[in-house]
Design a protein around this motif. Structure first.
Motif, short mmCIF file in Angstrom:
data_model
loop_
_atom_site.label_atom_id
_atom_site.label_comp_id
_atom_site.label_asym_id
_atom_site.label_seq_id
_atom_site.Cartn_x
_atom_site.Cartn_y
_atom_site.Cartn_z
N ILE A 77 108.38 -18.90 0.53
CA ILE A 77 108.95 -20.26 0.59
C ILE A 77 109.23 -20.72 -0.84
O ILE A 77 108.32 -21.08 -1.57
CB ILE A 77 108.01 -21.24 1.30
N SER A 78 110.49 -20.70 -1.22
CA SER A 78 110.84 -21.05 -2.60
C SER A 78 111.36 -22.47 -2.75
O SER A 78 111.52 -22.95 -3.86
CB SER A 78 111.90 -20.07 -3.13
N THR A 79 111.64 -23.13 -1.62
CA THR A 79 112.17 -24.48 -1.66
C THR A 79 111.31 -25.41 -0.82
O THR A 79 111.15 -25.19 0.39
CB THR A 79 113.62 -24.53 -1.14
N ILE A 80 110.73 -26.42 -1.45
CA ILE A 80 109.94 -27.43 -0.75
C ILE A 80 110.54 -28.78 -1.09
O ILE A 80 110.38 -29.29 -2.19
CB ILE A 80 108.46 -27.37 -1.16
N ARG A 81 111.23 -29.37 -0.14
CA ARG A 81 111.98 -30.60 -0.35
C ARG A 81 111.08 -31.82 -0.15
O ARG A 81 110.53 -32.02 0.93
CB ARG A 81 113.18 -30.66 0.59
N THR A 99 118.40 -28.44 -10.28
CA THR A 99 119.82 -28.77 -10.13
C THR A 99 120.37 -28.43 -8.76
O THR A 99 121.42 -28.93 -8.35
CB THR A 99 120.65 -28.04 -11.20
N SER A 100 119.66 -27.58 -8.01
CA SER A 100 120.12 -27.23 -6.67
C SER A 100 119.78 -28.30 -5.65
O SER A 100 120.26 -28.27 -4.51
CB SER A 100 119.50 -25.89 -6.22
N MET A 101 118.95 -29.27 -6.04
CA MET A 101 118.54 -30.34 -5.13
C MET A 101 119.42 -31.56 -5.33
O MET A 101 119.84 -31.86 -6.46
CB MET A 101 117.08 -30.74 -5.39
N PRO A 102 119.72 -32.32 -4.27
CA PRO A 102 120.49 -33.55 -4.44
C PRO A 102 119.67 -34.62 -5.15
O PRO A 102 118.45 -34.51 -5.27
CB PRO A 102 120.79 -33.96 -2.99
N THR A 222 121.80 -37.58 7.92
CA THR A 222 122.61 -36.46 7.43
C THR A 222 121.95 -35.71 6.29
O THR A 222 121.97 -34.48 6.23
CB THR A 222 124.00 -36.96 6.99
N SER A 223 121.34 -36.46 5.36
CA SER A 223 120.71 -35.83 4.18
C SER A 223 119.20 -35.69 4.34
O SER A 223 118.49 -35.45 3.37
CB SER A 223 121.02 -36.66 2.93
N GLY A 224 118.71 -35.84 5.55
CA GLY A 224 117.27 -35.76 5.78
C GLY A 224 116.73 -34.37 5.55
O GLY A 224 117.36 -33.36 5.90
N ASN A 225 115.55 -34.31 4.95
CA ASN A 225 114.96 -33.01 4.61
C ASN A 225 114.62 -32.19 5.85
O ASN A 225 114.83 -30.97 5.89
CB ASN A 225 113.70 -33.23 3.76
N LEU A 226 114.06 -32.82 6.88
CA LEU A 226 113.72 -32.09 8.10
C LEU A 226 114.98 -31.60 8.81
O LEU A 226 115.00 -30.48 9.34
CB LEU A 226 112.89 -32.98 9.03
N LYS A 227 116.01 -32.41 8.83
CA LYS A 227 117.28 -32.00 9.43
C LYS A 227 117.86 -30.79 8.70
O LYS A 227 118.36 -29.84 9.32
CB LYS A 227 118.28 -33.15 9.40
N ILE A 228 117.78 -30.81 7.37
CA ILE A 228 118.38 -29.74 6.57
C ILE A 228 117.66 -28.41 6.78
O ILE A 228 118.30 -27.38 7.02
CB ILE A 228 118.39 -30.12 5.08
N ILE A 229 116.33 -28.41 6.74
CA ILE A 229 115.64 -27.12 6.85
C ILE A 229 115.66 -26.56 8.27
O ILE A 229 115.47 -25.36 8.48
CB ILE A 229 114.18 -27.22 6.35
N SER A 230 115.89 -27.43 9.25
CA SER A 230 115.96 -26.96 10.64
C SER A 230 117.40 -26.89 11.13
O SER A 230 117.63 -26.53 12.29
CB SER A 230 115.16 -27.89 11.55
N THR A 231 118.35 -27.24 10.25
CA THR A 231 119.78 -27.37 10.59
C THR A 231 119.96 -28.16 11.89
O THR A 231 120.62 -27.72 12.84
CB THR A 231 120.48 -25.99 10.70
N GLY A 232 119.32 -29.32 11.92
CA GLY A 232 119.43 -30.21 13.06
C GLY A 232 118.82 -29.65 14.33
O GLY A 232 119.30 -29.93 15.44
N GLY A 233 117.74 -28.88 14.18
CA GLY A 233 117.05 -28.33 15.33
C GLY A 233 117.59 -27.01 15.82
O GLY A 233 117.09 -26.47 16.83
#
Length: 356
Positions: A77-81, A99-102, A222-233
């Motif tokens: 796990i290299s990304t923890i938002r 820089t890869s993070m918004p 839209t920019s939620g962390n849980l939505k992003i890592i799960s791609t909206g479920g």
């Protein structure tokens, strides 16, 4: 003859003899009193320093144990938002930006440092109110809570996470394991994020992780962390309890261990040791310059390259004796230990690619 001899034997000490005897007694008594007083001073000093050594040992034992376990459960796990506001409020005033993070999002590292905390830095949500001791370091490590069995969350069409990343549905047998206010860690192939439970519905088995939680962890939409890592479920995820263990010293000289990700609460504060004056962290890095020289240890982790390159952490703790000695001083004692952070290396390991 016998009568005269008997009278001579009954004669007492003369005045001069009595004065000499009393003088000797006074000298002996004074010498013994001085000896006892000095012995008591030595005994008190020894006791106070022994107490200080015990405080030092306990502080280093706790910190080094957590450093040894830093990164447990985070392999691959290299990304923890995490929201930047949460990091700055609770962990460090100067988080490492990626820089890869918004904007407004931090890629949280296994180890997060805060070097020489400035005066008047408040400890958020402390009860009673507390301030971090000026000039002392703070540090946070991430570590899996092995006592909590992770829960697999399936993807669509039976998605456990809704499309906006504001709720999580668990099984009927698992819903009782959760309580409002608790903090959990959700992971997928795209990384991980922390969420706080804001509501719970036993009948529908839904855990709500809406905006406005007590810690500012939840980000939905839209920019939620849980939505992003799960791609909206639509991506399988896993729900687990990950601990954020945060060390700091208060102005009252208490070494505190704050643990996020605990049962029945968002976090728990524990007093590890008293009479602690300072704690400093130095990081040995697996970095060489163009000339092949190894980078010198640093007191802060300033960028993503350094964060990935941490291999050892040197911990220096300074304590004082609990009480002032007879001469008016309060002796101090310092000790330094070095701990290998065994779980850090996997983040720089080569990843397999298709085609060999």
């Amino acid at each position: 003859m016998n009568s005269t001899s008997k009278k001579k034997n009954e004669a007492g000490f003369s005045l001069i003899e009595m004065i000499i005897a009393l003088g000797v007694l006074v000298v002996l008594t004074a010498s013994i009193s001085t000896l006892l007083r000095d012995t008591m001073k030595v005994t008190t000093a020894t006791y106070e320093m022994t107490d200080a050594q015990e405080t030092l040992r306990i502080a280093q034992e706790y910190i080094n144990r957590d450093l040894m376990n830093a990164g447990d459960g985070l392999k691959s796990i290299s990304t923890i938002r995490v929201p930047k506001t949460f990091v700055q409020n609770y962990l460090t005033l100067n988080p490492v930006t990626d820089t890869s993070m918004p904007n407004g999002t931090i890629n949280l590292g296994i180890i997060t440092s805060d070097n020489n905390t400035p005066a008047n830095t408040a400890v958020t949500d402390s009860d009673p109110a507390a301030t971090v001791r000026s000039g002392s370091d703070r540090q946070t490590v991430l570590e899996l809570d092995s006592a909590f069995t992770p829960i697999a969350l399936p993807a669509s069409p039976t998605a456990s996470i809704n499309s906006t990343g504001s709720s999580i549905t668990v099984s009927a047998s698992d819903i009782s394991r959760f309580n409002v206010g608790e903090i959990y860690f959700v992971t997928s192939a795209l990384g991980g994020t922390f969420v706080a439970i804001t509501a719970k519905n036993n009948s529908t088995r839904v855990l709500t992780v809406a905006n406005g939680d007590d810690y500012g962890l939840n980000v939905t939409g839209t920019s939620g962390n849980l939505k992003i890592i799960s791609t909206g479920g639509t991506l399988p995820t896993s729900l687990m309890r990950m601990k954020m263990i945060h060390y700091y010293i208060t102005t009252d000289k208490l070494l505190m261990r704050r643990e996020f990700g605990v049962a029945n609460a968002g976090f728990r504060d524990s007093i590890i040791a008293e009479h602690v004056l300072n704690v400093q962290f130095n990081y040995s890095l697996n970095i060489v310059d163009d000339a092949g020289n190894v980078a010198q240890p640093t007191g802060t982790i300033a960028n993503t390259e350094q964060r990935l390159a941490v291999r050892q952490v040197e911990v220096t703790v300074t304590v004082e004796s609990p009480k002032t000695l007879a001469n008016g001083t309060q002796p101090t004692l310092s000790g330094t230990t070095s701990t290998s952070v065994r779980n850090m290396q996997f983040r720089q390991a080569l990843q397999p690619t298709s085609g060999g």
